[in-house]
Design an enzyme around this catalytic site. Structure first.
Site, short mmCIF file in Angstrom:
data_model
loop_
_atom_site.label_atom_id
_atom_site.label_comp_id
_atom_site.label_asym_id
_atom_site.label_seq_id
_atom_site.Cartn_x
_atom_site.Cartn_y
_atom_site.Cartn_z
N GLY A 65 72.77 29.14 60.94
CA GLY A 65 71.76 28.08 60.95
C GLY A 65 70.95 28.15 59.68
N ARG A 66 70.09 29.19 59.62
CA ARG A 66 69.17 29.35 58.50
C ARG A 66 69.87 29.36 57.15
NH1 ARG A 66 64.47 32.47 59.45
NH2 ARG A 66 65.65 33.35 61.18
N ARG A 94 56.15 29.40 61.84
CA ARG A 94 56.75 30.70 61.50
C ARG A 94 55.75 31.76 61.01
NH1 ARG A 94 60.24 31.78 58.33
NH2 ARG A 94 61.46 33.07 59.73
N CYS A 119 42.49 24.71 65.68
CA CYS A 119 41.43 25.63 66.11
C CYS A 119 41.98 26.94 66.65
CB CYS A 119 40.57 24.93 67.14
SG CYS A 119 39.93 23.40 66.47
N1 LLP Z 1 73.96 31.94 67.23
C1 LLP Z 1 73.13 32.32 68.23
C2 LLP Z 1 73.71 32.70 69.51
C3 LLP Z 1 71.74 32.36 68.01
O1 LLP Z 1 70.94 32.76 68.99
C4 LLP Z 1 71.21 31.99 66.75
C5 LLP Z 1 69.77 31.99 66.50
C6 LLP Z 1 72.11 31.56 65.77
C7 LLP Z 1 73.47 31.57 66.03
C8 LLP Z 1 71.66 31.13 64.41
O2 LLP Z 1 70.99 32.14 63.72
P1 LLP Z 1 70.68 31.96 62.15
O3 LLP Z 1 72.00 31.86 61.44
O4 LLP Z 1 69.87 30.72 61.96
O5 LLP Z 1 69.93 33.18 61.79
N2 LLP Z 1 62.96 30.81 65.10
C9 LLP Z 1 63.36 32.04 64.43
C10 LLP Z 1 64.85 32.26 64.49
C11 LLP Z 1 65.42 32.24 65.88
C12 LLP Z 1 66.91 32.43 65.90
C13 LLP Z 1 67.47 32.20 67.26
N3 LLP Z 1 68.89 32.31 67.37
C14 LLP Z 1 62.81 32.00 63.01
O6 LLP Z 1 62.14 31.08 62.65
O7 LLP Z 1 63.02 32.96 62.25
#
Ligand code: LLP
Length: 432
Positions: free
Chosen positions: A289-290, A326, A356
């Site tokens: 994702g990120r 974040r 607030c």
């Molecule tokens: N696959 C699964 C099963 C996941 O739970 C996640 C993310 C991903 C893939 C994708 O992860 P990435 O490639 O984006 O690291 N809100 C948090 C991050 C939460 C991630 C949750 N799961 C933040 O802002 O850092």
């Protein structure tokens, strides 16, 4: 490659001066670079080219329809976690047959919808979930493709709120139990055991945790493949990005080559993992994702006030924790740069929103150029887990999102009209 850079002293997204977007759309707003999204997807896709693979974009990181369409056009699949996300994929023109459905709490209604849309696979996180998927599939007279999320109990060396692959976490099924779970699931008539999955956490900036987890999984995956005829192994997402500048150069980190040396690149990731994965002879699914969306987006905000009080210099901006949570939630670091760069003295400042809560901050005690009322600032690396985690807290509307491609731009989400915030609410009859 990144789509944000200063041209002379003005911050651009690809060919568009961001200041001009601020004039046109008003602040705060998100800007996404289509070229960056494309480049990051393709780099990963190409790095994995030696094996049969599918990159499923974790759309929880950014689910704007135009972002999804950009990636669908490149052949991406999607990692979804709710029926809402599947509806979005369809709305964006993506293919449900390239979707993996993750998440520990799938409802029967969600399972039914996903089955009817023929998703590629359900990544199940418990035995009761496998039984439920089997029941729903039986009722619909369908065979549900499933994999089980294995918790390999490997530390991901990242923030505790985004570590998912240890026995302290709620995710998946413990490594030692997996063979038994597959044996029992193989007796459920309306399931097809299609693959096996893992995900150890997010914002992982070294290859070692991935390598450790994959090495631990290999014998298990080999056994499961032989016994149950699996088709794929999903190695999850979690590839980290650069948020922090390595040098105090004033330039955003990710176009700073000194910082770039240490980035976890798709090539480094593939070089370490492919030799392990290739002999399996399975399709490799990834759920980044990120890595794809993080540095493809920024949040633009306007300085409302500057005040020096107590011991601090506060820069109060018109974006807040409800737009980008974040920093408040994970103590996350986002670089903060002005849209118009000029020589300024450096002042240690807190950049804060108007909500607030004392948790409503974007940075604390950070040496920053001296910002003044009326400046526009960019919070960098806000393309992942930015707008998707926004809320209406303090009755603040969800903000505009703009997509840029070359010299073109378009609002791909309009600022939420004020009345929509309470559109679903009612005054109870007895109060009238
Ligand atoms: N696959 C699964 C099963 C996941 O739970 C996640 C993310 C991903 C893939 C994708 O992860 P990435 O490639 O984006 O690291 N809100 C948090 C991050 C939460 C991630 C949750 N799961 C933040 O802002 O850092």
């Amino acid at each position: 490659m990144h789509g944000f850079r200063y041209v002379r002293n003005k911050l651009y997204c690809e060919g568009v001066a961001i200041e001009s977007l601020a004039k046109k759309f008003g602040t705060p707003f998100y800007v996404y670079s289509q070229a960056t999204l494309t480049d990051h997807f393709q780099k990963l896709d190409q790095a994995m080219a030696r094996v049969d693979h599918l990159v499923c974009f974790a759309m929880k990181s950014n689910s704007n329809l135009s972002v999804l369409r950009t990636l669908a056009n490149l052949g991406a699949g999607f990692d979804i976690v709710s029926d809402g996300e599947l509806h979005r994929v369809i709305e964006a023109g993506g293919d449900p047959r390239r979707c993996v459905f993750a998440g520990a709490g799938k409802t029967a209604a969600e399972i039914e919808f996903a089955l009817k849309k023929n998703v590629y696979c359900f990544n199940a996180e418990s035995e009761p979930e496998l039984e439920r998927i089997n029941q729903v599939a039986a009722r619909l007279k369908k065979i549900a493709p499933v994999s089980v999320r294995v918790n390999p109990n490997v530390a991901a060396k990242t923030h505790s709120k985004i570590t998912t692959g240890t026995y302290e976490d709620k995710f998946g099924i413990a490594f030692e139990q997996i063979e038994g779970v597959y044996a029992r699931a193989s007796k459920l008539k309306n399931l097809r055991l299609r693959g096996v999955q893992m995900h150890i956490g997010s914002q992982i900036t070294e290859t070692t945790p991935f390598e450790t987890a994959v090495k631990k999984m290999l014998p298990l995956v080999t056994k499961l493949k032989a016994r149950h005829g699996l088709e794929f192994f999903s190695i999850g997402g979690g590839l980290g990005i650069v948020y922090k500048p390595a040098l105090a150069s004033g330039s955003p980190a990710w176009w700073n080559s000194a910082a770039a040396k240490d980035i976890l690149t798709p090539d480094k990731y593939a070089a370490r993992l492919l030799p392990l994965l290739q002999p399996l002879g399975l399709k490799i699914v990834m759920e980044p994702g990120r890595f794809i969306s993080g540095n493809a987006g920024i949040l633009v905000t306007h300085v409302e006030y500057v005040k020096r009080t107590g011991r601090k210099n506060f820069v109060i901006v018109d974006a807040a924790m409800n737009d980008l949570i974040r920093p408040a939630f994970y103590d996350a670091y986002h670089e903060i740069v002005p849209l118009v760069d000029k020589h300024r003295e450096v002042v240690t400042s807190d950049v804060v929103g108007g909500v607030c809560e004392s948790g409503d901050f974007f940075c604390k005690d950070r040496p920053l150029p001296k910002f003044i009322e009326g400046d526009h600032l960019a919070l960098m690396s806000a393309g992942a887990y930015g707008s998707v985690m926004a809320s209406n807290y303090n009755s603040r509307p969800l903000i505009t999102e703009v997509l840029v491609q070359g010299n073109k731009f378009a609002a791909v989400r309009e600022r939420q009209p004020m009345k929509e915030i309470w559109a679903g609410e009612k005054i109870a009859a007895w109060l009238k």
